[in-house]
Enzyme design. Structure first.
Site, PDB file in Angstrom:
ATOM      1  CE  LYS A   1      17.218 -40.532  21.961  1.00 29.31           C
ATOM      2  NZ  LYS A   1      17.289 -39.209  22.583  1.00 29.31           N
TER       3      LYS A   1
ATOM      4  NE  ARG B   1      27.076 -36.110  26.782  1.00 29.91           N
ATOM      5  CZ  ARG B   1      25.826 -36.333  26.380  1.00 29.91           C
ATOM      6  NH1 ARG B   1      25.495 -36.193  25.121  1.00 29.91           N
ATOM      7  NH2 ARG B   1      24.903 -36.708  27.230  1.00 29.91           N
TER       8      ARG B   1
ATOM      9  NE  ARG C   1      23.233 -41.022  30.222  1.00 26.26           N
ATOM     10  CZ  ARG C   1      23.673 -40.230  29.249  1.00 26.26           C
ATOM     11  NH1 ARG C   1      24.925 -40.253  28.900  1.00 26.26           N
ATOM     12  NH2 ARG C   1      22.868 -39.434  28.622  1.00 26.26           N
TER      13      ARG C   1
ATOM     14  NE  ARG D   1      16.175 -41.150  28.525  1.00 23.07           N
ATOM     15  CZ  ARG D   1      16.689 -40.025  28.088  1.00 23.07           C
ATOM     16  NH1 ARG D   1      15.954 -39.133  27.489  1.00 23.07           N
ATOM     17  NH2 ARG D   1      17.951 -39.734  28.265  1.00 23.07           N
TER      18      ARG D   1
ATOM     19  NE  ARG E   1      27.453 -39.142  22.638  1.00 24.56           N
ATOM     20  CZ  ARG E   1      26.128 -39.295  22.728  1.00 24.56           C
ATOM     21  NH1 ARG E   1      25.373 -39.104  21.669  1.00 24.56           N
ATOM     22  NH2 ARG E   1      25.561 -39.658  23.843  1.00 24.56           N
TER      23      ARG E   1
END
Ligand code: AMP
Length: 187
Positions: free
Chosen positions: A13, A133, A144, A88, A127
């Site tokens: 996205k 991260r 999440r 969201r 990722r």
């Protein structure tokens, strides 16, 4: 043009939002980026948002809504924008609609970049490895994803009921998905 782009974590996205913003000369607003900047700057908002973000939870609506509405009220948003990571929740979608309606504006189209869940979990793991991260450990990512799935379907239904939702197949190269996104915007 004012757009909301939807997609679960790992769906591409953000990448598509950036390309689309360049192609259509729109302001790209990522609430995740805005919140991370607020955390880094140590603002009140950042300090309040930090605990939610590090545990993979959504930041409360009132904080995010105020931040986003203030931002889209600035002069550089007048030429149009693409919202990435907002709304969201249905509460956020309603607040956005109310604010825009008050200025005689509206969201034009809501492309939803759809990728099967098992592919998303693979992409997230990859990722997290590359970017290191802290908020993308497999446990946090899965949580999440689960939280986002529930919220995003509610938001998608909200825009579907207004005839604005456009499903975009998110499986393929960045260029392929971009071409489908452009077709959705044109249609
Ligand atoms: P993102 O970069 O979009 O994945 O966002 C990172 C984190 O920021 C999320 O996990 C949430 O904690 C928070 N966040 C970003 N956008 C929103 C939003 N619209 N509503 C609530 N929390 C958000």
């Amino acid at each position: 043009m004012r757009l909301v782009i939807l997609g679960l974590i790992g769906a591409g996205k953000g990448t598509q939002a950036k390309i689309c913003a360049e192609q259509h000369n729109l302001l790209h607003l990522s609430t995740g980026d805005m919140l991370r900047e607020a955390v880094a700057a140590g603002t009140d908002l950042g300090n309040q948002a930090n605990e939610y973000m590090t545990s993979g939870q959504l930041v409360p609506d009132e904080l995010v809504i105020d931040m986003l509405l203030e931002r889209i009220g600035q002069p550089d948003a007048e030429g149009g924008f693409i919202l990435d990571g907002f709304p969201r929740t249905v509460g956020q979608a309603e607040a956005l609609e109310t604010a825009l309606t008050g200025r005689a504006l509206d969201i034009d189209t809501v492309p939803f970049i759809r990728v099967p869940e098992e592919m998303l979990l693979e992409r997230i793991a990859k990722r997290a490895e590359i970017e290191g991260r802290a908020d993308d450990t497999p446990e946090v990512a899965q949580r999440r994803l689960r939280e986002q799935s529930e919220g995003i379907e509610g938001v998608a239904s909200f825009y579907a009921s207004r005839g604005k939702l456009q499903d975009v197949d998110g499986v393929g190269s960045v260029e392929e998905v971009n071409a489908r996104l452009e077709a959705a915007l044109a249609g």
